[in-house]
Scaffold this motif. Structure first.
Motif, PDB file in Angstrom:
ATOM      1  N   MET A  68       0.828  -1.208   0.000  1.00  0.00           N
ATOM      2  CA  MET A  68       0.000   0.000   0.000  1.00  0.00           C
ATOM      3  C   MET A  68       0.863   1.260   0.000  1.00  0.00           C
ATOM      4  O   MET A  68       0.607   2.207  -0.753  1.00  0.00           O
ATOM      5  CB  MET A  68      -0.911   0.003   1.225  1.00  0.00           C
ATOM      6  N   ILE A  69       1.917   1.271   0.828  1.00  0.00           N
ATOM      7  CA  ILE A  69       2.736   2.481   0.975  1.00  0.00           C
ATOM      8  C   ILE A  69       3.419   2.873  -0.331  1.00  0.00           C
ATOM      9  O   ILE A  69       3.612   4.058  -0.603  1.00  0.00           O
ATOM     10  CB  ILE A  69       3.764   2.266   2.108  1.00  0.00           C
ATOM     11  N   ARG A  70       3.759   1.880  -1.156  1.00  0.00           N
ATOM     12  CA  ARG A  70       4.454   2.197  -2.411  1.00  0.00           C
ATOM     13  C   ARG A  70       3.508   2.736  -3.494  1.00  0.00           C
ATOM     14  O   ARG A  70       3.964   3.187  -4.546  1.00  0.00           O
ATOM     15  CB  ARG A  70       5.173   0.948  -2.933  1.00  0.00           C
ATOM     16  N   HIS A  71       2.209   2.692  -3.245  1.00  0.00           N
ATOM     17  CA  HIS A  71       1.251   3.148  -4.258  1.00  0.00           C
ATOM     18  C   HIS A  71       1.380   4.662  -4.452  1.00  0.00           C
ATOM     19  O   HIS A  71       1.593   5.407  -3.488  1.00  0.00           O
ATOM     20  CB  HIS A  71      -0.169   2.791  -3.822  1.00  0.00           C
ATOM     21  N   PRO A  72       1.243   5.162  -5.690  1.00  0.00           N
ATOM     22  CA  PRO A  72       1.373   6.616  -5.937  1.00  0.00           C
ATOM     23  C   PRO A  72       0.443   7.477  -5.086  1.00  0.00           C
ATOM     24  O   PRO A  72       0.798   8.607  -4.731  1.00  0.00           O
ATOM     25  CB  PRO A  72       1.032   6.736  -7.424  1.00  0.00           C
ATOM     26  N   LEU A  73      -0.739   6.979  -4.744  1.00  0.00           N
ATOM     27  CA  LEU A  73      -1.669   7.772  -3.935  1.00  0.00           C
ATOM     28  C   LEU A  73      -1.156   8.021  -2.519  1.00  0.00           C
ATOM     29  O   LEU A  73      -1.646   8.908  -1.823  1.00  0.00           O
ATOM     30  CB  LEU A  73      -3.034   7.070  -3.860  1.00  0.00           C
ATOM     31  N   MET A  74      -0.154   7.234  -2.108  1.00  0.00           N
ATOM     32  CA  MET A  74       0.392   7.402  -0.757  1.00  0.00           C
ATOM     33  C   MET A  74       1.561   8.371  -0.714  1.00  0.00           C
ATOM     34  O   MET A  74       2.031   8.724   0.371  1.00  0.00           O
ATOM     35  CB  MET A  74       0.833   6.042  -0.205  1.00  0.00           C
ATOM     36  N   ARG A  75       2.036   8.816  -1.868  1.00  0.00           N
ATOM     37  CA  ARG A  75       3.217   9.685  -1.884  1.00  0.00           C
ATOM     38  C   ARG A  75       3.041  10.978  -1.100  1.00  0.00           C
ATOM     39  O   ARG A  75       3.965  11.403  -0.403  1.00  0.00           O
ATOM     40  CB  ARG A  75       3.623   9.977  -3.326  1.00  0.00           C
ATOM     41  N   PRO A  76       1.864  11.623  -1.155  1.00  0.00           N
ATOM     42  CA  PRO A  76       1.724  12.839  -0.338  1.00  0.00           C
ATOM     43  C   PRO A  76       1.829  12.581   1.162  1.00  0.00           C
ATOM     44  O   PRO A  76       2.072  13.511   1.933  1.00  0.00           O
ATOM     45  CB  PRO A  76       0.320  13.336  -0.706  1.00  0.00           C
ATOM     46  N   LEU A  77       1.657  11.320   1.582  1.00  0.00           N
ATOM     47  CA  LEU A  77       1.644  11.005   3.012  1.00  0.00           C
ATOM     48  C   LEU A  77       2.969  10.452   3.512  1.00  0.00           C
ATOM     49  O   LEU A  77       3.105  10.203   4.710  1.00  0.00           O
ATOM     50  CB  LEU A  77       0.537   9.984   3.308  1.00  0.00           C
TER      51      LEU A  77
ATOM     52  N   CYS B  44      -5.429  16.682   5.781  1.00  0.00           N
ATOM     53  CA  CYS B  44      -5.799  15.811   6.910  1.00  0.00           C
ATOM     54  C   CYS B  44      -6.887  14.822   6.497  1.00  0.00           C
ATOM     55  O   CYS B  44      -6.800  13.626   6.804  1.00  0.00           O
ATOM     56  CB  CYS B  44      -6.276  16.650   8.084  1.00  0.00           C
ATOM     57  N   VAL B  45      -7.909  15.330   5.795  1.00  0.00           N
ATOM     58  CA  VAL B  45      -8.980  14.449   5.339  1.00  0.00           C
ATOM     59  C   VAL B  45      -8.419  13.381   4.389  1.00  0.00           C
ATOM     60  O   VAL B  45      -8.781  12.206   4.457  1.00  0.00           O
ATOM     61  CB  VAL B  45     -10.098  15.262   4.659  1.00  0.00           C
ATOM     62  N   TYR B  46      -7.529  13.800   3.509  1.00  0.00           N
ATOM     63  CA  TYR B  46      -6.882  12.862   2.580  1.00  0.00           C
ATOM     64  C   TYR B  46      -6.161  11.760   3.354  1.00  0.00           C
ATOM     65  O   TYR B  46      -6.258  10.576   3.025  1.00  0.00           O
ATOM     66  CB  TYR B  46      -5.909  13.643   1.703  1.00  0.00           C
ATOM     67  N   SER B  47      -5.408  12.147   4.383  1.00  0.00           N
ATOM     68  CA  SER B  47      -4.631  11.182   5.160  1.00  0.00           C
ATOM     69  C   SER B  47      -5.525  10.231   5.952  1.00  0.00           C
ATOM     70  O   SER B  47      -5.126   9.106   6.259  1.00  0.00           O
ATOM     71  CB  SER B  47      -3.686  11.915   6.121  1.00  0.00           C
ATOM     72  N   TRP B  48      -6.749  10.672   6.273  1.00  0.00           N
ATOM     73  CA  TRP B  48      -7.671   9.809   7.013  1.00  0.00           C
ATOM     74  C   TRP B  48      -8.442   8.863   6.097  1.00  0.00           C
ATOM     75  O   TRP B  48      -8.740   7.733   6.470  1.00  0.00           O
ATOM     76  CB  TRP B  48      -8.674  10.657   7.806  1.00  0.00           C
TER      77      TRP B  48
END
Length: 297
Positions: A226-235, A277-281
């Protein structure tokens, strides 16, 4: 007729067969074969050693200890016995007894790399990582090519929080044995800590594939995917910055903007932070479920 080696030692062919079963990952066959030459154990140190190693392969630690103590009673201090009983005691969490076993072995063989590295593992489990590092250095001075040296040094570096060293040692360990599950798991953790999330996932996924019954390892591989997914890059900033410090910093920035800049600047900063914050949740749990669904298809 009893088979012998050139030097006249009986049972060597049979004991080599026992060792062959151990190397092939068949400890039950090794124990079965060993029964045929157990009569040699009263005068030969090898049967007790091989039985203990085979029992270790089945994680029967209490029986390992019993076998080695029987070997001590028959043969006195035998160098190869000490790391075996020390490791079994450590696996059972009996760290003081494990330490005593290693210290007794080192009293006879102070420069033995197996004993030094085994004692270092006890120190890591006891929370004495710096002492473990010193013991590993002594082992390296005696045997720089020891097959477990880099993996043990990686474990010590992990305990010390030295992620770059951990990554280097696990890379070297995997060069010798690419399928070592423990080294793969450590390499994945080191790669994650240094920000190489693709390498972290590859190592953890391979480790989990080699040991499918290991639930914590499977979960670690799942998280790495999951962490390597592009959607996680901002986090990914959360992986390197204390989240509390990040929140306090954001509040401070918004406060400064409200005090020193026109009101819209502070308002925009607050909105951006709220969206983040909402994105990270929302994104991590949704992404995790989606990836799990794809993996099951």
């Amino acid at each position: 007729m009893t088979e012998t080696t050139d030097s006249g030692r009986p049972g060597t062919a049979e004991l080599r067969m026992v060792w062959g079963w151990i190397e092939r990952g068949r400890p039950e066959k090794a124990l079965e074969e060993l029964q045929r030459v157990w009569h040699l154990s009263s005068t030969d140190v090898r049967p007790h050693m091989l039985r203990a190693v085979a029992l270790s392969g089945q994680q029967r630690w209490a029986e390992v200890i019993e076998v080695i103590r029987e070997g001590f009673a028959l043969h006195g201090p035998v160098g190869v016995y000490f790391p075996i009983i020390g490791d079994a005691l450590r696996k059972l969490g009996r760290l003081q007894e494990a330490e005593s076993a290693y210290l007794e072995g080192l009293r006879h063989w102070p420069n033995d790399a197996d004993l030094l590295l085994g004692y270092a593992r006890v120190c890591v489990d006891a929370g004495q990582a710096d002492k473990a590092a010193a013991l590993a250095d002594r082992a390296a001075a005696q045997n720089p090519e020891h097959p477990l040296l880099d993996k043990d040094r990686a474990t010590i570096a992990f305990a010390q929080g030295k992620h770059t060293e951990m990554h280097r040692h696990t890379t070297q360990a995997l060069a010798g044995d690419p399928d070592d599950v423990a080294a793969r798991a450590l390499h994945g953790a080191a790669a994650h800590s240094t920000g190489d999330h693709d390498a972290a996932y590859r190592s953890l996924a391979r480790a989990a594939a080699n040991e499918p019954g290991n639930a914590p390892l499977l979960e670690a591989a799942r998280e790495a995917r999951m962490i390597r997914h592009p959607l996680m890059r901002p986090l990914t900033v959360f992986g390197t910055v204390n989240p509390l410090a990040l929140w306090l910093g954001a509040i401070l920035v918004i406060g400064v903007l409200n005090a020193a800049a026109p009101q819209p600047a502070g308002f925009v900063a607050a909105i951006v932070w709220l969206v983040f914050c909402v994105y990270s949740w929302v994104v991590p749990p949704v992404l995790r479920r989606w990836l799990d669904w794809r993996a099951r298809r």
